[in-house]
Design a protein around this motif. Sequence first.
Motif, PDB file in Angstrom:
ATOM      1  N   ALA B  86       0.825  -1.213  -0.033  1.00 31.44           N
ATOM      2  CA  ALA B  86       0.072  -0.050   0.124  1.00 31.44           C
ATOM      3  C   ALA B  86       0.813   1.062   0.128  1.00 31.44           C
ATOM      4  O   ALA B  86       0.769   2.293  -0.539  1.00 31.44           O
ATOM      5  CB  ALA B  86      -0.767  -0.104   1.041  1.00 31.44           C
ATOM      6  N   LEU B  87       1.959   1.260   0.827  1.00 31.84           N
ATOM      7  CA  LEU B  87       2.671   2.399   0.788  1.00 31.84           C
ATOM      8  C   LEU B  87       3.459   2.574  -0.580  1.00 31.84           C
ATOM      9  O   LEU B  87       3.636   3.797  -1.129  1.00 31.84           O
ATOM     10  CB  LEU B  87       3.926   2.345   1.880  1.00 31.84           C
ATOM     11  CG  LEU B  87       3.330   2.601   3.376  1.00 31.84           C
ATOM     12  CD1 LEU B  87       4.328   2.236   4.363  1.00 31.84           C
ATOM     13  CD2 LEU B  87       2.644   4.132   3.622  1.00 31.84           C
ATOM     14  N   GLY B  88       4.039   1.429  -1.169  1.00 30.87           N
ATOM     15  CA  GLY B  88       4.649   1.627  -2.341  1.00 30.87           C
ATOM     16  C   GLY B  88       3.716   2.189  -3.446  1.00 30.87           C
ATOM     17  O   GLY B  88       4.142   3.156  -4.218  1.00 30.87           O
ATOM     18  N   ILE B  89       2.400   1.698  -3.445  1.00 28.02           N
ATOM     19  CA  ILE B  89       1.441   2.317  -4.591  1.00 28.02           C
ATOM     20  C   ILE B  89       1.071   3.741  -4.235  1.00 28.02           C
ATOM     21  O   ILE B  89       1.231   4.650  -5.045  1.00 28.02           O
ATOM     22  CB  ILE B  89       0.139   1.268  -4.346  1.00 28.02           C
ATOM     23  CG1 ILE B  89       0.406   0.115  -4.851  1.00 28.02           C
ATOM     24  CG2 ILE B  89      -0.863   2.081  -5.233  1.00 28.02           C
ATOM     25  CD1 ILE B  89      -0.732  -0.690  -4.770  1.00 28.02           C
ATOM     26  N   SER B  90       1.268   4.150  -3.088  1.00 30.68           N
ATOM     27  CA  SER B  90       0.733   5.466  -2.385  1.00 30.68           C
ATOM     28  C   SER B  90       1.965   6.370  -2.887  1.00 30.68           C
ATOM     29  O   SER B  90       1.632   7.459  -3.156  1.00 30.68           O
ATOM     30  CB  SER B  90       0.583   5.551  -1.031  1.00 30.68           C
ATOM     31  OG  SER B  90      -0.561   4.747  -0.542  1.00 30.68           O
ATOM     32  N   ALA B  91       3.258   5.782  -2.638  1.00 30.87           N
ATOM     33  CA  ALA B  91       4.273   6.779  -3.011  1.00 30.87           C
ATOM     34  C   ALA B  91       4.173   7.100  -4.626  1.00 30.87           C
ATOM     35  O   ALA B  91       4.706   8.122  -5.005  1.00 30.87           O
ATOM     36  CB  ALA B  91       5.720   5.894  -2.463  1.00 30.87           C
ATOM     37  N   LEU B  92       4.062   5.920  -5.317  1.00 29.23           N
ATOM     38  CA  LEU B  92       4.087   5.981  -6.628  1.00 29.23           C
ATOM     39  C   LEU B  92       2.824   7.049  -7.230  1.00 29.23           C
ATOM     40  O   LEU B  92       3.272   7.940  -8.117  1.00 29.23           O
ATOM     41  CB  LEU B  92       3.727   4.900  -7.523  1.00 29.23           C
ATOM     42  CG  LEU B  92       3.884   4.856  -9.048  1.00 29.23           C
ATOM     43  CD1 LEU B  92       5.516   4.804  -9.103  1.00 29.23           C
ATOM     44  CD2 LEU B  92       3.403   3.446  -9.367  1.00 29.23           C
ATOM     45  N   ILE B  93       1.703   6.902  -6.775  1.00 32.27           N
ATOM     46  CA  ILE B  93       0.492   7.966  -7.004  1.00 32.27           C
ATOM     47  C   ILE B  93       0.986   9.250  -6.577  1.00 32.27           C
ATOM     48  O   ILE B  93       0.747  10.346  -7.146  1.00 32.27           O
ATOM     49  CB  ILE B  93      -0.671   7.633  -6.259  1.00 32.27           C
ATOM     50  CG1 ILE B  93      -1.182   5.999  -6.933  1.00 32.27           C
ATOM     51  CG2 ILE B  93      -1.686   8.576  -6.419  1.00 32.27           C
ATOM     52  CD1 ILE B  93      -2.381   5.534  -6.075  1.00 32.27           C
ATOM     53  N   GLY B  94       1.762   9.088  -5.292  1.00 34.81           N
ATOM     54  CA  GLY B  94       1.987  10.774  -4.563  1.00 34.81           C
ATOM     55  C   GLY B  94       3.123  11.528  -5.601  1.00 34.81           C
ATOM     56  O   GLY B  94       2.798  12.693  -5.868  1.00 34.81           O
TER      57      GLY B  94
END
Lengths: 256, 270
Positions: B86-94
């Motif tokens: 989840a953090l990886g996906i959030s970082a990418l989106i962010g």
Amino acid sequence: MASVTVKHLWKEYGSQVVLENLNLHVADREFVTIIGASGCGKTTFLRMLLGVEQPTKGQLLIDGEPVPAEPGPDRGIVFQRYSLFPHLSVLDNLMLGLEFSGSRWLGKLFGARRRVALEKAESLLEAIGLHTARDKYPSQLSGGMQQRLSIAQSVIREPKILLLDEPFGALDPGITADMHEIILRLWQANRMTIFMITHDLKESFQLGTRLLVFDKRRNDPHEPERYGATVTYDIPLNRKKHSMPLASLTAALAGP
Amino acid sequence: MPRLVNLYPSSGGALALGALPFLILIAAYLFGSATRLAENPDDKLLPAPSAFVETLKSYAVEEDRRSGEVLWWLDTGASLKRLLIALGISALIGIVGGLAIGALPIVRSLLGPFVAALAMIPPLAILPILFIMLGLGEVAKIALIVFGVAPCIIRDVSLRAGELPKEQLIKAQTLGASSWLLATRVILPQLWPRLIDALRLTLGSAWLFLIAAEAIASTEGLGYRIFLVRRYMAMDVILPYVIWITLLAYTMDWLLRMTRARLFPWAESR
Ligand SMILES: Nc1ncnc2c1ncn2[C@@H]1O[C@H](COP(=O)(O)OP(=O)(O)OP(=O)(O)O)[C@@H](O)[C@H]1O
Ligand SMILES: [Mg+2]
């Protein structure tokens, strides 16, 4: 080649007239110094040459063509502060212009092309006396070193016009002599037309081939925003002969 | 006597001062536990240290009789996997969203208000929607965390992009940068440190959403276990799990801080 022609130029912000009816022709390779009271529109004039501000009325031409509406590599700029890239080393800051022009998608050069760029950057570093600091980050440099780098960075793409907005304003008076030498050397080597704003009258005489004084011709005390500034004195300076001594010119300026 | 504001502890003193609150807490616990157990040996609220050792052995070393798994590591693995994905996906989106919003005025007008509104929706309020739409599996749990932290990261990163001095962006254009080069060579590199800061700040809420999702629908995970044993008032399990979660979160924060210092030395304030 870069001559600048200004015809009936006005700049207004809302109801505030900043510049009014500016007329000017500046020949190629001129070194124009600009002085004037704070807030009279010197930076605004430079920003219009840069293409980040548009004239309200009138024309601003470089070699007969209107100034493009955005900044480009033909016009270099040195601000008083904040124009270095903090995430790049001294050398990479200098290389950046060459990398932009040599690599459209990566913005990075490799192999033989990188070596050519590196050679150019390093000789420029040598010229501004920063070769020992080549791997430092901008925040690790003194104010004078930062400005030297910023100037070198602006000339590496060999702009036709170099714009300087109080480049030494934040520096110690002691180190400006070095800076003057560097800027004059780069000006002669690169065949540029220079516009430099300064608040130091002495500096404007020492460096320029032509001095422009921005001031208001008219003033309405009840409505200070009604009238704008324009060029009130346009003084050719012969830097070799120093035809008019500094003191008498200062007196002449203080006159009316 | 210097002013209090100018009084700095020595490095050993700083260590001792930092340890003090922890020691006081432990001492208070031991005292409380001992008094309560003296009154009632069956008290479950504040178990004795020996009870923790027993529990740790049965959870972290021995296999569970029913499932044949070592529960402690099963739970840790499941939770960390959800959290890190989840953090990886959030970082990418962010980083992508933050860069686009920060660098391009058109995208800022298009998405700025939308992202600001998204960030205001309480993520737990849409958890039922996620469960209905995505089922009770892993996807819904990861989606909850992403929904909870990604909008904040986008906002933080795009704010940073907006803070870059105008002078820098103008200068880059006078050096011949296209929009693409401006974004990739000037703006993006200066956003990475802020992305790490944003991740560190959202780490707490990421754990919150993870545990909430696990508590409601899961078959393993740190949050699931805590809420499962709550029924038996098993403080001897809950407390070690809470300490373990804290330790994991602290380690992740520390790793992020080290990564930032290592990769972006120019961004360290001096
Ligand atoms: N974007 C803007 N919007 C509105 N007014 C502006 C804007 N930029 C400049 N001005 C106004 O235009 C006038 C001239 O500003 P400018 O920055 O050109 O002055 P300056 O001659 O460079 O002064 P200084 O010597 O202090 O740098 C000021 O009164 C300022 O308030
Ligand atoms: Mg100014």
